[in-house]
Design an enzyme around this catalytic site. Structure first.
Site, PDB file in Angstrom:
ATOM      1  N   GLY A 303       3.801 -30.042  -2.758  1.00  0.00           N
ATOM      2  CA  GLY A 303       4.285 -30.675  -3.095  1.00  0.00           C
ATOM      3  C   GLY A 303       4.652 -29.802  -5.001  1.00  0.00           C
ATOM      4  N   SER A 304       4.741 -30.675  -5.619  1.00  0.00           N
ATOM      5  CA  SER A 304       5.523 -30.191  -6.706  1.00  0.00           C
ATOM      6  C   SER A 304       4.675 -29.634  -7.894  1.00  0.00           C
ATOM      7  CB  SER A 304       6.022 -31.254  -7.463  1.00  0.00           C
ATOM      8  OG  SER A 304       6.914 -32.111  -6.892  1.00  0.00           O
ATOM      9  N   VAL A 305       3.418 -29.010  -7.388  1.00  0.00           N
ATOM     10  CA  VAL A 305       2.018 -28.242  -7.532  1.00  0.00           C
ATOM     11  C   VAL A 305       2.969 -26.768  -8.166  1.00  0.00           C
ATOM     12  CG1 VAL A 305       0.114 -29.768  -8.429  1.00  0.00           C
ATOM     13  CG2 VAL A 305       0.709 -28.400  -6.576  1.00  0.00           C
ATOM     14  N   MET A 306       3.988 -26.565  -6.812  1.00  0.00           N
ATOM     15  CA  MET A 306       4.203 -25.177  -5.739  1.00  0.00           C
ATOM     16  C   MET A 306       5.000 -25.168  -6.854  1.00  0.00           C
ATOM     17  SD  MET A 306       1.439 -24.402  -4.012  1.00  0.00           S
ATOM     18  CE  MET A 306       2.688 -22.548  -4.221  1.00  0.00           C
ATOM     19  N   LYS A 307       5.976 -25.409  -7.496  1.00  0.00           N
ATOM     20  CA  LYS A 307       6.970 -25.483  -8.627  1.00  0.00           C
ATOM     21  C   LYS A 307       6.711 -24.183 -10.115  1.00  0.00           C
ATOM     22  CE  LYS A 307       9.143 -29.739  -7.480  1.00  0.00           C
ATOM     23  NZ  LYS A 307       9.649 -31.505  -8.359  1.00  0.00           N
TER      24      LYS A 307
END
Length: 574
Positions: A303-307
């Site tokens: 999820g968003s921790v890859m942004k």
């Protein structure tokens, strides 16, 4: 009156001995000669012809070659605190053919072993045609001696070792376990079994017909003890991480969770905790889920921790800078046949705002302007989709699809952490590049003699910019504000991921994730927290995972004697 000479009594002479006839004498002589011949022949047979065979048979009943158990090596934390040790135990065995038939003696033995007479007799009957059966494995020497003191025939002892884990469930999945024969079955016990096990020795002994030791003759081969294994784990941090993770899983009635803390300078894993767990010293009724080291062998969509990692590729492309503004209105957009949404309409956002608000629209619009698969290439440079190379049994590589005929929606999903899978350990390793001037460090479960050189994965200036942006993302008023640590500057990113099933993404079933770095002025640790399916209303990463990071990181920084840096200006260069 004188007697008449004729009246004197004449004594009788014994009859003359008649000599044996020639036939009888010859017969007796033949018998004697034959007897002597048989005796001499038997002596020759025993001492000359069958000497080797008979001597071997005699030695087999008196001479024995016994194995000498090798002491299994100890596993310790980085400071030498024991995590796995071997203690001496005694295994009792019996020769069923030598056990006393008397039920009174058998009852004494059965009671000492903690079983009933009928069951014991039935077991002896099953082994009646054999010369060996176990009575009880791995007893304490004191308990075994009480049984041996009964002096019952046919009962014998064998010295062995049993593995004991002082930290119990706290390090269970990482260390693994050994079986009753002291062979590694899971975790590091399995991965390093040849090194830990050592080499058993051998000795020749003389025993009587009852199997009792008469004399120790000579040593054939010395037992070589196993080597000691020094892990990168800090037991103090491990206990603290496990305690906080377990408390959070219970508080949110979650299915489980995992936590990985890495040294931002070396890549050494300082703590690795999982829930659920089990007690390796007492495995009765254990939950099979607790056997898995989820931090290494399980993967999930991050999820968003890859942004922030995708943003590194965006900034390195040269097409955008920190001041680039993206219009995310009206808070949703259609790509191919899919609709991508933000939590609400954030309007115009710069790159820092996109990460702070965790805007899927902003990330998608930026990535779709790139011509090359830069994001996928960046993920590979950060170790995703590849083995972490820790040597841990069953470690996951995750999945990173090859950019072949990808649709626009797949490109967009990759930028906000969908369409790929990672392990918690891989995620922590990737974030070391942001904490370590762009250099990614491979994870290590063993204490390293010196800091490794690492692999350049992000431009150093871009890594500095991202660290600054991630620090702004955990300030008061942001969704990650609960990740803050009093006295220290921290940086991090939240993630809230919908779980999948065979029918697709599930409704109201999430994973809460937070990845953080501390302290910002001189990064020492990178920590990943993942809580699986929290219930009770809260499920966002900032509400569930971020508080665990705050507690664990605060305690870790104090235990590591890291000086506070809160007095530094938030706008200063880290």
């Amino acid at each position: 009156m004188r007697a008449n000479a004729s009246d004197a009594v004449t004594p009788r002479r014994p009859p003359p001995v008649q000599p044996l006839g020639g036939g009888r004498y010859g017969f007796m002589l033949v018998l004697v000669v034959l007897a002597l011949g048989v005796l001499v022949g038997r002596i020759v047979d025993l001492h000359v012809i069958d000497r080797t065979f008979l001597q071997g048979q005699g030695d087999a009943r008196t001479l024995r070659v016994e194995s000498i158990s090798a002491h299994r090596g100890m596993i310790t934390d980085r400071h030498g605190e024991p995590l796995a040790i071997s203690t001496p135990v005694v295994t009792l065995w019996a020769n069923p053919q030598e056990l006393p038939p008397d039920n009174i003696q058998r009852l004494m033995l059965a009671q000492a072993l903690g079983t009933d007479l009928n069951g014991f007799n039935a077991r002896v009957e099953r082994y009646s045609e054999r010369e060996f059966m176990y009575l009880r494995r791995q007893m304490t020497p004191e308990a075994a001696q009480r049984i041996l003191d009964l002096n019952l025939p046919g009962v014998y002892a064998q010295n062995e070792y049993k593995r004991y884990y002082p930290s119990g469930e706290v390090t269970a999945q990482l260390l693994g376990v050994t079986n009753v024969d002291d062979r590694g079955q899971e975790g590091l016990e399995l991965a390093y079994h040849p090194y830990l096990a050592g080499t058993p020795g051998k000795r020749r002994v003389l025993k009587d017909r009852k199997g009792q030791l008469v004399r120790d003759l000579h040593l054939l081969r010395e037992a070589k003890p196993g080597g000691d294994l020094v892990l990168s784990i800090d037991q103090r941090l491990q206990y603290m991480a496990y305690r906080e993770l377990k408390a959070s899983v219970a508080e949110h009635d979650a299915d489980g969770g995992t936590l990985v803390m890495m040294d931002a300078r070396t890549g050494e894993v300082l703590a690795m905790a999982n829930q659920p767990s089990y007690n390796p010293n007492n495995r009765a009724g254990l939950d099979p889920r607790g056997l898995r080291n989820q931090a290494i062998v399980d993967v999930f969509e991050p999820g968003s921790v890859m942004k922030p990692l995708a943003m590194a590729a965006i900034l390195e492309s040269g097409q955008f800078d920190r001041d680039t503004v993206v219009d995310t209105s009206p808070g949703w957009m259609r790509i191919d046949r899919y609709t991508i949404r933000d939590v609400r309409n954030y309007g115009e956002l710069d790159l820092a705002g996109i990460l702070e608000k965790s805007s899927n629209i902003g990330m998608s619009k930026l990535v779709l302007q790139l011509d090359d698969p830069l994001v996928a290439d960046k993920y590979r440079a950060l170790g995703l989709g590849q083995s972490p190379e820790t040597g841990f049994p069953g470690e996951a590589t995750g999945s990173l699809p090859a950019p072949v005929r990808w649709s626009r929606s797949q490109w967009a999903a990759l930028s906000y952490g969908y369409g790929l899978s990672v392990s918690a350990l891989q995620l922590a390793s990737a974030y070391t590049a942001i904490a370590n001037d762009g250099v990614r460090l491979m994870p290590s479960l063993l204490k390293l003699p010196e800091a490794p050189s690492g692999t350049p994965a992000i431009d150093p200036q871009v890594a500095h910019d991202l660290l600054r942006i991630l620090e702004e993302s955990v300030q008061p008023g942001t969704g990650a504000r609960r990740a803050g640590v009093p006295g220290y500057r921290v940086a991090g990113k939240t993630g809230t991921v919908r779980k999948t099933s065979s029918e697709g993404y599930q409704e109201d079933v999430y994973r809460s994730v937070f990845v953080g770095i501390a302290p910002v002025s001189d990064p020492r640790i990178v920590t990943v927290v993942m809580i699986d399916h929290p219930r009770g209303g809260e499920y966002y990463g900032g509400a569930v995972a971020a508080p665990v990071f705050s507690k664990v990181t605060g305690s870790a920084l104090r235990l590591l004697d890291v000086p506070p840096d809160q007095h530094d200006s938030a706008s200063s260069t880290p």
